[in-house]
Design an enzyme around this catalytic site. Structure first.
Site, PDB file in Angstrom:
ATOM      1  N   ARG A   1      -8.496   0.418  -8.892  1.00 18.78           N
ATOM      2  CA  ARG A   1      -8.236   1.838  -8.628  1.00 18.78           C
ATOM      3  C   ARG A   1      -7.896   2.587  -9.910  1.00 18.78           C
ATOM      4  O   ARG A   1      -8.381   3.701 -10.145  1.00 18.78           O
ATOM      5  CB  ARG A   1      -7.095   1.959  -7.610  1.00 18.78           C
ATOM      6  CG  ARG A   1      -7.449   1.362  -6.255  1.00 18.78           C
ATOM      7  CD  ARG A   1      -6.222   1.118  -5.403  1.00 18.78           C
ATOM      8  NE  ARG A   1      -5.536   2.349  -5.080  1.00 18.78           N
ATOM      9  CZ  ARG A   1      -4.358   2.390  -4.461  1.00 18.78           C
ATOM     10  NH1 ARG A   1      -3.731   1.261  -4.138  1.00 18.78           N
ATOM     11  NH2 ARG A   1      -3.800   3.547  -4.192  1.00 18.78           N
TER      12      ARG A   1
ATOM     13  N   LEU B   1      -3.026  -7.893  -1.879  1.00 20.42           N
ATOM     14  CA  LEU B   1      -3.992  -6.824  -1.678  1.00 20.42           C
ATOM     15  C   LEU B   1      -3.191  -5.571  -1.344  1.00 20.42           C
ATOM     16  O   LEU B   1      -2.205  -5.639  -0.591  1.00 20.42           O
ATOM     17  CB  LEU B   1      -4.952  -7.128  -0.522  1.00 20.42           C
ATOM     18  CG  LEU B   1      -6.006  -8.225  -0.728  1.00 20.42           C
ATOM     19  CD1 LEU B   1      -6.853  -8.368   0.525  1.00 20.42           C
ATOM     20  CD2 LEU B   1      -6.890  -7.928  -1.935  1.00 20.42           C
ATOM     21  N   ASP B   2      -3.595  -4.433  -1.891  1.00 15.44           N
ATOM     22  CA  ASP B   2      -2.919  -3.182  -1.567  1.00 15.44           C
ATOM     23  C   ASP B   2      -2.975  -2.938  -0.065  1.00 15.44           C
ATOM     24  O   ASP B   2      -3.880  -3.391   0.630  1.00 15.44           O
ATOM     25  CB  ASP B   2      -3.591  -2.005  -2.279  1.00 15.44           C
ATOM     26  CG  ASP B   2      -3.534  -2.135  -3.788  1.00 15.44           C
ATOM     27  OD1 ASP B   2      -2.658  -2.863  -4.289  1.00 15.44           O
ATOM     28  OD2 ASP B   2      -4.367  -1.495  -4.455  1.00 15.44           O
ATOM     29  N   ARG B   3      -2.012  -2.168   0.413  1.00 20.51           N
ATOM     30  CA  ARG B   3      -1.947  -1.877   1.840  1.00 20.51           C
ATOM     31  C   ARG B   3      -3.266  -1.314   2.380  1.00 20.51           C
ATOM     32  O   ARG B   3      -3.721  -1.691   3.452  1.00 20.51           O
ATOM     33  CB  ARG B   3      -0.810  -0.882   2.100  1.00 20.51           C
ATOM     34  CG  ARG B   3      -0.598  -0.557   3.560  1.00 20.51           C
ATOM     35  CD  ARG B   3       0.608   0.337   3.733  1.00 20.51           C
ATOM     36  NE  ARG B   3       1.010   0.401   5.126  1.00 20.51           N
ATOM     37  CZ  ARG B   3       2.207   0.767   5.526  1.00 20.51           C
ATOM     38  NH1 ARG B   3       3.130   1.090   4.646  1.00 20.51           N
ATOM     39  NH2 ARG B   3       2.510   0.823   6.802  1.00 20.51           N
TER      40      ARG B   3
END
Length: 242
Positions: free
Chosen positions: A166, A54-56
């Site tokens: 995104r 998961l992205d930060r």
């Protein structure tokens, strides 16, 4: 801070990852001591092995394995699109009731410098489905417009390309609120001003469905929204237009 554990057995552990926390240290952030891997190791007393990412800035369901073999088996389900991932996100503009973004994405590699991610290799198939849950019209000027339009979406990516959601919504001209890489700087500036204490990347991994890599039993994991997301959604209720 202790991580919220959603599921744990002798093979797997799943948590509700908070926004702002790395899954593990990277070459560009190796001086940071705090990451999910380190916290879970201390919390469970066992070594853990990442299965997916998961992205930060993204919160939500994150699964890790207690052995490399279990991690490999479950990672294969992700690679073969045999899992079902459901996200929620807030985007700029009004979206259709539902839709599918089918737009190939090239591989991204992290690098140092102003342009943090470098596009490499050929484009690969990437498909993201979405359903609009609500839409809002805020009487707040944004750039040359006298109001701000937003949509709250439930999103299901078929694959798991890096930054797929995104990048897809940027391509769809509906960038995510709070996205510093692919977002709209005008929207982000205004959102940060009006939601200063709660401003963040508005992307949350709400649920994950997969088969247990050892028992083959179906598992569904769900992660609650963070307080910041709930606060923003509560404030937006006054401006719903649907």
């Amino acid at each position: 801070m202790t991580l919220v554990i959603l599921f744990q057995d002798e093979h797997l552990v799943a948590v509700n990852k908070p926004a702002g926390l790395l899954v593990h240290r990277t070459n560009l952030a190796k001086d940071e001591e705090d990451a999910v891997v380190q916290r879970l190791r201390d919390q469970t007393g066992k070594w853990v092995f990442p299965v997916h990412r998961l992205d930060r800035g993204t919160s939500g369901v994150l699964v890790m394995a207690f052995s490399p073999e279990v991690a490999r088996r479950l990672s294969a389900q992700f690679a073969e699109s045999k899992t079902k991932k459901t996200y929620h996100c807030l985007v700029r503009g009004y979206c259709d009731d539902y839709g599918v973004i089918n737009y190939p994405l090239a591989k991204l590699n992290e690098q140092k410098g102003r342009s943090r991610f470098k596009i490499e290799g050929t484009e690969r198939e990437a498909e993201t489905s979405f359903t609009r849950l609500s839409q809002y019209l805020l009487p707040v000027p944004v750039s040359r417009y006298d109001s701000m339009r937003l949509s709250w979406l439930e999103v299901t990516p078929k694959q798991g390309r890096k930054h797929q959601i995104r990048r897809h919504f940027k391509h769809h001209l509906n960038p995510l609120v709070g996205d510093s890489c692919y977002g709209c700087r005008h929207i982000n500036k205004v959102a940060k001003e009006i939601w200063s204490d709660d401003f963040r990347l508005m992307l949350h991994a709400s649920s994950l469905e997969f088969n247990h890599p050892i028992t083959n039993q179906p598992i569904t994991l769900k992660a609650d929204f963070s307080d910041k997301i709930i606060n923003i959604l509560n404030k937006l209720e006054y401006y719903r237009t649907d």
